[in-house]
Design a protein around this motif. Structure first.
Motif, PDB file in Angstrom:
ATOM      1  N   ARG A  14       0.727  -1.724   0.411  1.00  0.00           N
ATOM      2  CA  ARG A  14      -0.421   0.032   0.057  1.00  0.00           C
ATOM      3  C   ARG A  14       0.810   1.395   0.039  1.00  0.00           C
ATOM      4  N   VAL A  15       1.870   1.103  -0.716  1.00  0.00           N
ATOM      5  CA  VAL A  15       2.887   2.062  -1.398  1.00  0.00           C
ATOM      6  C   VAL A  15       1.701   3.161  -1.916  1.00  0.00           C
ATOM      7  N   PRO A  16       1.948   4.556  -2.062  1.00  0.00           N
ATOM      8  CA  PRO A  16       1.018   5.582  -2.414  1.00  0.00           C
ATOM      9  C   PRO A  16       1.254   5.557  -4.435  1.00  0.00           C
ATOM     10  N   MET A  17      -0.087   4.999  -5.040  1.00  0.00           N
ATOM     11  CA  MET A  17       0.315   4.923  -6.287  1.00  0.00           C
ATOM     12  C   MET A  17       0.904   6.158  -7.229  1.00  0.00           C
ATOM     13  N   LYS A  18       1.115   7.593  -6.266  1.00  0.00           N
ATOM     14  CA  LYS A  18       1.863   8.489  -7.059  1.00  0.00           C
ATOM     15  C   LYS A  18       2.667   8.316  -6.988  1.00  0.00           C
ATOM     16  N   GLN A  19       3.808   7.578  -6.047  1.00  0.00           N
ATOM     17  CA  GLN A  19       4.960   7.338  -5.835  1.00  0.00           C
ATOM     18  C   GLN A  19       5.223   6.028  -6.227  1.00  0.00           C
ATOM     19  N   ILE A  20       4.930   5.404  -6.642  1.00  0.00           N
ATOM     20  CA  ILE A  20       5.000   4.027  -7.994  1.00  0.00           C
ATOM     21  C   ILE A  20       4.895   4.674  -9.133  1.00  0.00           C
ATOM     22  N   GLY A  21       3.700   5.068  -9.321  1.00  0.00           N
ATOM     23  CA  GLY A  21       4.133   5.659 -10.987  1.00  0.00           C
ATOM     24  C   GLY A  21       5.360   6.908 -11.496  1.00  0.00           C
ATOM     25  N   LYS A  22       5.626   7.602 -10.637  1.00  0.00           N
ATOM     26  CA  LYS A  22       6.246   8.413 -10.394  1.00  0.00           C
ATOM     27  C   LYS A  22       8.127   8.001 -10.374  1.00  0.00           C
ATOM     28  N   LEU A  23       8.441   6.352 -10.130  1.00  0.00           N
ATOM     29  CA  LEU A  23       9.568   5.557  -9.564  1.00  0.00           C
ATOM     30  C   LEU A  23       9.320   5.346 -11.567  1.00  0.00           C
ATOM     31  N   LEU A  24       8.369   4.442 -11.718  1.00  0.00           N
ATOM     32  CA  LEU A  24       7.881   3.577 -13.100  1.00  0.00           C
ATOM     33  C   LEU A  24       8.549   5.161 -14.367  1.00  0.00           C
ATOM     34  N   GLY A  25       7.832   6.201 -14.248  1.00  0.00           N
ATOM     35  CA  GLY A  25       8.711   7.035 -15.198  1.00  0.00           C
ATOM     36  C   GLY A  25       9.462   7.367 -15.066  1.00  0.00           C
ATOM     37  N   VAL A  26      10.270   7.383 -13.792  1.00  0.00           N
ATOM     38  CA  VAL A  26      11.815   6.489 -13.815  1.00  0.00           C
ATOM     39  C   VAL A  26      13.144   6.246 -14.755  1.00  0.00           C
ATOM     40  N   ILE A  27      12.493   4.679 -14.605  1.00  0.00           N
ATOM     41  CA  ILE A  27      13.468   3.977 -14.491  1.00  0.00           C
ATOM     42  C   ILE A  27      12.416   4.106 -15.760  1.00  0.00           C
ATOM     43  N   THR A  28      11.653   3.649 -16.564  1.00  0.00           N
ATOM     44  CA  THR A  28      11.223   3.926 -18.255  1.00  0.00           C
ATOM     45  C   THR A  28      12.661   4.170 -18.530  1.00  0.00           C
ATOM     46  N   ILE A  29      12.467   5.695 -18.052  1.00  0.00           N
ATOM     47  CA  ILE A  29      13.378   6.070 -18.911  1.00  0.00           C
ATOM     48  C   ILE A  29      15.196   6.230 -19.041  1.00  0.00           C
ATOM     49  N   ALA A  30      15.611   5.954 -17.344  1.00  0.00           N
ATOM     50  CA  ALA A  30      16.582   5.286 -16.717  1.00  0.00           C
ATOM     51  C   ALA A  30      17.230   3.616 -18.799  1.00  0.00           C
ATOM     52  N   VAL A  31      15.629   3.276 -18.610  1.00  0.00           N
ATOM     53  CA  VAL A  31      16.218   2.007 -18.731  1.00  0.00           C
ATOM     54  C   VAL A  31      16.496   2.144 -20.593  1.00  0.00           C
ATOM     55  N   VAL A  32      15.727   3.567 -21.119  1.00  0.00           N
ATOM     56  CA  VAL A  32      15.742   3.542 -22.495  1.00  0.00           C
ATOM     57  C   VAL A  32      17.902   4.047 -23.037  1.00  0.00           C
ATOM     58  N   PHE A  33      18.088   4.879 -21.328  1.00  0.00           N
ATOM     59  CA  PHE A  33      19.031   5.662 -21.515  1.00  0.00           C
ATOM     60  C   PHE A  33      19.931   4.731 -21.850  1.00  0.00           C
ATOM     61  N   VAL A  34      19.957   3.604 -21.244  1.00  0.00           N
ATOM     62  CA  VAL A  34      20.942   2.451 -20.661  1.00  0.00           C
ATOM     63  C   VAL A  34      21.142   1.708 -22.143  1.00  0.00           C
ATOM     64  N   ILE A  35      19.934   1.370 -22.254  1.00  0.00           N
ATOM     65  CA  ILE A  35      19.826   0.445 -24.135  1.00  0.00           C
ATOM     66  C   ILE A  35      20.646   1.212 -24.771  1.00  0.00           C
ATOM     67  N   VAL A  36      20.079   2.995 -24.455  1.00  0.00           N
ATOM     68  CA  VAL A  36      20.951   3.401 -26.441  1.00  0.00           C
ATOM     69  C   VAL A  36      22.647   3.535 -25.751  1.00  0.00           C
ATOM     70  N   LEU A  37      22.878   3.830 -25.118  1.00  0.00           N
ATOM     71  CA  LEU A  37      24.347   3.702 -24.188  1.00  0.00           C
ATOM     72  C   LEU A  37      24.970   1.758 -24.617  1.00  0.00           C
ATOM     73  N   VAL A  38      24.089   1.021 -24.280  1.00  0.00           N
ATOM     74  CA  VAL A  38      24.820  -0.438 -24.188  1.00  0.00           C
ATOM     75  C   VAL A  38      25.541  -0.620 -25.799  1.00  0.00           C
TER      76      VAL A  38
END
Length: 312
Positions: free
Chosen positions: A74-98
């Motif tokens: 029951r962690v606030p979904m607003k916080q989880i949503g922000k985390l998923l957004g940051v993770i998506t950007i990070a994953v795209v960046f890592v893939i491009v870098l790799v």
């Protein structure tokens, strides 16, 4: 062969225990305290990120387990949503870098299966990027192979270049739906890591679609049985710990199956309780022991409460 020590398996167990403790300690009437999210992220950064530098798939499974635990906790979904957004950007960046840093594999290196490549040390690079992404070549090769949608006729498939993927597909294709019967596999003698990473392909070859579906169903049953155990728990810590263990085992099993049938890039994730292993087998047995202990304690408390009610 001696027992192969895998620190990442112990790291995953430590993450689950720590996250369960944080969620249970910071529960309120309206859900988890907002500070719980911060503590979990700090913990994940120092434990999961180093894990990803050595084994990216293990780190991804650990993060997915933590994410599911936060949702259940029951962690606030607003916080989880922000985390998923940051993770998506990070994953795209890592893939491009790799893709930019990684080098294309030579024909000679392609003859080796991808699982064995992951176990070898790449040539040492003294640069910062080289130290951090010392497995970028392997990651790039896996991404290229998985995203390559070019159709290759069976007669043109190069088994020397893609032996692991090729023999896994042969094992599945020759199962003829009903399978060849237990112990009658032919591809187990040719498929590298047939006893661990690609054991599900051998299960399909021997037991057919029905046997493969039954194995997948067993993990789903494990998840639902754990849910029943959680419903009997009066304290939040054992409940979150049990769900974390179930999430980890089930997601790892589903990922291993997806790799075997070609729905996910090749990684080194074993099939829990079935694949041959050293450290992973020991840790999985510890997980089962924890679940049984939680179930026994919850059942004991339930009987004690019933006895008190009957006395009254």
């Amino acid at each position: 062969m001696g027992l192969q020590f895998q620190p990442s398996e112990f790291a995953k167990a430590a993450v689950i225990l720590a996250v369960a403790q944080i969620l249970s300690a910071m529960q309120t009437e309206y859900g988890a305290d907002k500070k719980a999210f911060k503590y979990i992220i700090i913990l994940s950064f120092f434990m999961i990120v180093p894990m990803g530098l050595e084994n990216l798939s293990t780190a991804m499974l650990a993060f997915l387990t933590v994410l599911l635990m936060m949702i259940v906790g029951r962690v606030p979904m607003k916080q989880i949503g922000k985390l998923l957004g940051v993770i998506t950007i990070a994953v795209v960046f890592v893939i491009v870098l790799v893709m930019a840093v990684g080098k294309d594999k030579t024909p000679e290196s392609n003859k080796q299966n991808l699982t064995e490549q992951a176990a070898e040390e790449t040539q040492e690079d003294n640069s910062l990027i080289g130290k951090v992404f010392h497995r970028a070549d392997t990651w790039k090769a896996r991404i290229n192979r998985f995203t390559d949608d070019k159709y290759i006729a069976p007669k043109d498939f190069d088994l020397d270049k893609d032996a692991q993927i090729g023999h896994a597909r042969i094992a599945i294709a020759t199962s003829n739906v009903v399978g060849k019967g237990p112990g009658n596999s032919n591809e187990r003698d040719f498929l590298s890591q047939a006893f661990s990473d690609f054991i599900y392909a051998i299960i399909i070859e021997e037991m057919g679609i029905e046997g493969a579906a039954f194995v997948a169903l067993l993990y789903i049953v494990l998840l639902f049985r754990t849910g029943k155990i959680v419903n009997r728990c009066e304290n939040s810590f054992p409940a979150f710990l049990a769900m974390g263990i179930a999430f980890l085992l089930v997601t790892q099993a589903l990922f291993n199956m997806a790799v075997a049938v070609g729905l996910a890039p090749v990684t080194g994730q074993p099939l829990p309780f079935i694949s041959k292993g050293g450290t992973s087998t020991i840790i999985n047995c510890m997980y089962v022991g924890m679940l049984l202990s939680i179930s026994r304690f919850a059942q004991k408390r339930k009987k004690e409460k019933q006895a008190v009610v009957e006395e009254v």
